[in-house]
Design a protein around this motif. Structure first.
Motif, PDB file in Angstrom:
ATOM      1  N   ASP A  34     -12.358   9.615   9.506  1.00  0.00           N
ATOM      2  CA  ASP A  34     -13.720  10.155   9.398  1.00  0.00           C
ATOM      3  C   ASP A  34     -14.293  10.089   7.988  1.00  0.00           C
ATOM      4  O   ASP A  34     -15.218  10.828   7.652  1.00  0.00           O
ATOM      5  N   SER A  35     -13.757   9.234   7.145  1.00  0.00           N
ATOM      6  CA  SER A  35     -14.251   9.088   5.787  1.00  0.00           C
ATOM      7  C   SER A  35     -14.558   7.628   5.494  1.00  0.00           C
ATOM      8  O   SER A  35     -14.098   6.736   6.194  1.00  0.00           O
ATOM      9  N   SER A  36     -15.352   7.418   4.449  1.00  0.00           N
ATOM     10  CA  SER A  36     -15.485   6.062   3.936  1.00  0.00           C
ATOM     11  C   SER A  36     -14.717   5.990   2.622  1.00  0.00           C
ATOM     12  O   SER A  36     -14.658   6.958   1.869  1.00  0.00           O
ATOM     13  N   VAL A  37     -14.114   4.852   2.373  1.00  0.00           N
ATOM     14  CA  VAL A  37     -13.275   4.703   1.192  1.00  0.00           C
ATOM     15  C   VAL A  37     -13.710   3.451   0.426  1.00  0.00           C
ATOM     16  O   VAL A  37     -13.799   2.369   1.005  1.00  0.00           O
ATOM     17  N   LEU A  38     -14.017   3.641  -0.842  1.00  0.00           N
ATOM     18  CA  LEU A  38     -14.330   2.514  -1.725  1.00  0.00           C
ATOM     19  C   LEU A  38     -13.108   2.253  -2.592  1.00  0.00           C
ATOM     20  O   LEU A  38     -12.687   3.108  -3.368  1.00  0.00           O
ATOM     21  N   VAL A  39     -12.536   1.062  -2.412  1.00  0.00           N
ATOM     22  CA  VAL A  39     -11.291   0.728  -3.099  1.00  0.00           C
ATOM     23  C   VAL A  39     -11.551  -0.376  -4.120  1.00  0.00           C
ATOM     24  O   VAL A  39     -12.234  -1.357  -3.817  1.00  0.00           O
ATOM     25  N   THR A  40     -11.025  -0.216  -5.313  1.00  0.00           N
ATOM     26  CA  THR A  40     -11.040  -1.302  -6.294  1.00  0.00           C
ATOM     27  C   THR A  40      -9.672  -1.961  -6.293  1.00  0.00           C
ATOM     28  O   THR A  40      -8.648  -1.283  -6.342  1.00  0.00           O
ATOM     29  N   VAL A  41      -9.685  -3.282  -6.183  1.00  0.00           N
ATOM     30  CA  VAL A  41      -8.428  -4.029  -6.174  1.00  0.00           C
ATOM     31  C   VAL A  41      -8.345  -4.848  -7.461  1.00  0.00           C
ATOM     32  O   VAL A  41      -9.236  -5.625  -7.772  1.00  0.00           O
ATOM     33  N   THR A  42      -7.293  -4.626  -8.215  1.00  0.00           N
ATOM     34  CA  THR A  42      -7.067  -5.372  -9.454  1.00  0.00           C
ATOM     35  C   THR A  42      -5.692  -6.021  -9.376  1.00  0.00           C
ATOM     36  O   THR A  42      -4.700  -5.322  -9.142  1.00  0.00           O
ATOM     37  N   GLY A  43      -5.647  -7.323  -9.544  1.00  0.00           N
ATOM     38  CA  GLY A  43      -4.356  -8.007  -9.472  1.00  0.00           C
ATOM     39  C   GLY A  43      -3.661  -7.785  -8.149  1.00  0.00           C
ATOM     40  O   GLY A  43      -2.454  -7.579  -8.102  1.00  0.00           O
ATOM     41  N   ASN A  44      -4.441  -7.785  -7.077  1.00  0.00           N
ATOM     42  CA  ASN A  44      -3.914  -7.631  -5.718  1.00  0.00           C
ATOM     43  C   ASN A  44      -3.347  -6.240  -5.418  1.00  0.00           C
ATOM     44  O   ASN A  44      -2.665  -6.047  -4.424  1.00  0.00           O
ATOM     45  N   LYS A  45      -3.626  -5.278  -6.305  1.00  0.00           N
ATOM     46  CA  LYS A  45      -3.171  -3.908  -6.069  1.00  0.00           C
ATOM     47  C   LYS A  45      -4.325  -2.917  -6.162  1.00  0.00           C
ATOM     48  O   LYS A  45      -5.285  -3.150  -6.889  1.00  0.00           O
ATOM     49  N   VAL A  46      -4.224  -1.817  -5.449  1.00  0.00           N
ATOM     50  CA  VAL A  46      -5.245  -0.777  -5.495  1.00  0.00           C
ATOM     51  C   VAL A  46      -5.197  -0.094  -6.862  1.00  0.00           C
ATOM     52  O   VAL A  46      -4.176   0.471  -7.244  1.00  0.00           O
ATOM     53  N   SER A  47      -6.305  -0.184  -7.611  1.00  0.00           N
ATOM     54  CA  SER A  47      -6.316   0.404  -8.950  1.00  0.00           C
ATOM     55  C   SER A  47      -7.222   1.628  -9.043  1.00  0.00           C
ATOM     56  O   SER A  47      -7.229   2.325 -10.060  1.00  0.00           O
ATOM     57  N   ASP A  48      -8.001   1.878  -8.011  1.00  0.00           N
ATOM     58  CA  ASP A  48      -8.973   2.962  -8.059  1.00  0.00           C
ATOM     59  C   ASP A  48      -9.519   3.147  -6.647  1.00  0.00           C
ATOM     60  O   ASP A  48      -9.659   2.169  -5.924  1.00  0.00           O
ATOM     61  N   PHE A  49      -9.771   4.373  -6.258  1.00  0.00           N
ATOM     62  CA  PHE A  49     -10.443   4.537  -4.964  1.00  0.00           C
ATOM     63  C   PHE A  49     -11.229   5.834  -4.898  1.00  0.00           C
ATOM     64  O   PHE A  49     -10.965   6.785  -5.628  1.00  0.00           O
ATOM     65  N   THR A  50     -12.228   5.834  -4.039  1.00  0.00           N
ATOM     66  CA  THR A  50     -13.091   6.984  -3.833  1.00  0.00           C
ATOM     67  C   THR A  50     -13.130   7.279  -2.342  1.00  0.00           C
ATOM     68  O   THR A  50     -13.236   6.362  -1.538  1.00  0.00           O
ATOM     69  N   VAL A  51     -13.060   8.538  -2.008  1.00  0.00           N
ATOM     70  CA  VAL A  51     -13.121   8.931  -0.607  1.00  0.00           C
ATOM     71  C   VAL A  51     -14.327   9.823  -0.388  1.00  0.00           C
ATOM     72  O   VAL A  51     -14.562  10.743  -1.169  1.00  0.00           O
ATOM     73  N   LYS A  52     -15.107   9.538   0.619  1.00  0.00           N
ATOM     74  CA  LYS A  52     -16.273  10.363   0.912  1.00  0.00           C
ATOM     75  C   LYS A  52     -16.257  10.740   2.394  1.00  0.00           C
ATOM     76  O   LYS A  52     -16.010   9.897   3.234  1.00  0.00           O
ATOM     77  N   THR A  53     -16.511  12.012   2.631  1.00  0.00           N
ATOM     78  CA  THR A  53     -16.462  12.476   4.015  1.00  0.00           C
ATOM     79  C   THR A  53     -17.665  13.355   4.326  1.00  0.00           C
ATOM     80  O   THR A  53     -18.333  13.851   3.432  1.00  0.00           O
TER      81      THR A  53
END
Lengths: 151, 88
Positions: free
Chosen positions: A58-77
């Motif tokens: 039930d949330s949206s997630v904005l993920v930053t991918v750096t070098g094929n790995k998750v480096s940052d993310f935001t969750v909004k609900t």
């Protein structure tokens, strides 16, 4: 003995960090392929370095991918009662990260810091222009890792 | 290094810009890149527009900023940025 204790403390702190910076099955440092497996079947939009995933618990997630790995993310609900939810989340995050070093109750923003990493919490102001969030639900508050007060 | 030689198209994926049209605009940009065979020349990135979302939805192509964009503007924006490209 000192070396062993030092090694154990390093491993323990790394383990703690990984646990701190996670949201359900998404965590900092996870591989992009594991992320896509985690969100298999959900709608997402991707650029070369960011992915917005919809309907994740039930949330949206904005993920930053750096070098094929998750480096940052935001969750909004969604939140029925955003003010009380904000206060609840302040308490929850304070237990993890200590007292927020930035707290603006008028604007509904807070920022926590731990070990050089940042977690921000925000309830969007009505003036922010939120009128619709097609495919990703209406968002009112957000967790963020590192640098999310800007959007 | 890759972005040094390619034109960077950067689209704000912050929640405000994203919800007001950039979610659709990203797909239209991807389609344009594919239709006009631009994938070797451009790189599509997401960004957050640093407190400028009230002027958004925002995107940039190279050094050029575009504000208040709508999905229906994307074709014209891309066409003006890459005028010599022909549809495959």
């Amino acid at each position: 003995m000192k070396k062993i204790l030092f090694a154990v403390s390093i491993v323990f702190s790394v383990f703690l960090s990984a646990d701190d910076f996670s949201y359900r099955g998404i965590f900092l440092g996870m591989n992009k392929s594991d992320l896509l497996r985690e969100v298999d079947g959900l709608p997402y939009i991707e650029t070369s370095d960011k992915i917005v995933i919809g309907n994740y618990h039930d949330s949206s997630v904005l993920v930053t991918v750096t070098g094929n790995k998750v480096s940052d993310f935001t969750v909004k609900t969604d939140s029925e009662d955003d003010k009380n939810e904000f206060i609840r989340l302040i308490a929850e995050l304070s237990a993890k990260f200590g007292k927020p070093f930035y707290l603006d109750s008028k604007k509904f923003k807070a920022l926590f810091a731990k070990d050089g990493k940042f977690v921000s919490l925000r309830i969007n102001k009505k003036s922010s222009g939120f009128t619709r969030f097609i495919g990703f639900g209406y968002s009112k508050e957000c967790y963020s890792i590192k640098s999310v007060l800007e959007d | 290094m890759e972005s040094d030689i390619k034109t960077v198209i950067s689209v704000c994926m912050g929640s405000s810009c994203f919800s007001r049209g950039n979610n659709e605009s990203i797909e239209l940009i991807k389609k344009y890149i594919s239709d006009y065979n631009l994938s070797e020349r451009v790189i599509l990135k997401g960004n957050l527009c640093h407190a400028n979302c009230s002027l958004g939805p925002n995107m940039s192509i190279g050094d050029n900023m575009y504000q208040g964009i709508l999905p229906e503007n994307i074709y014209d924006i891309m066409k003006s940025a890459f005028p010599s490209e022909r549809k495959e």
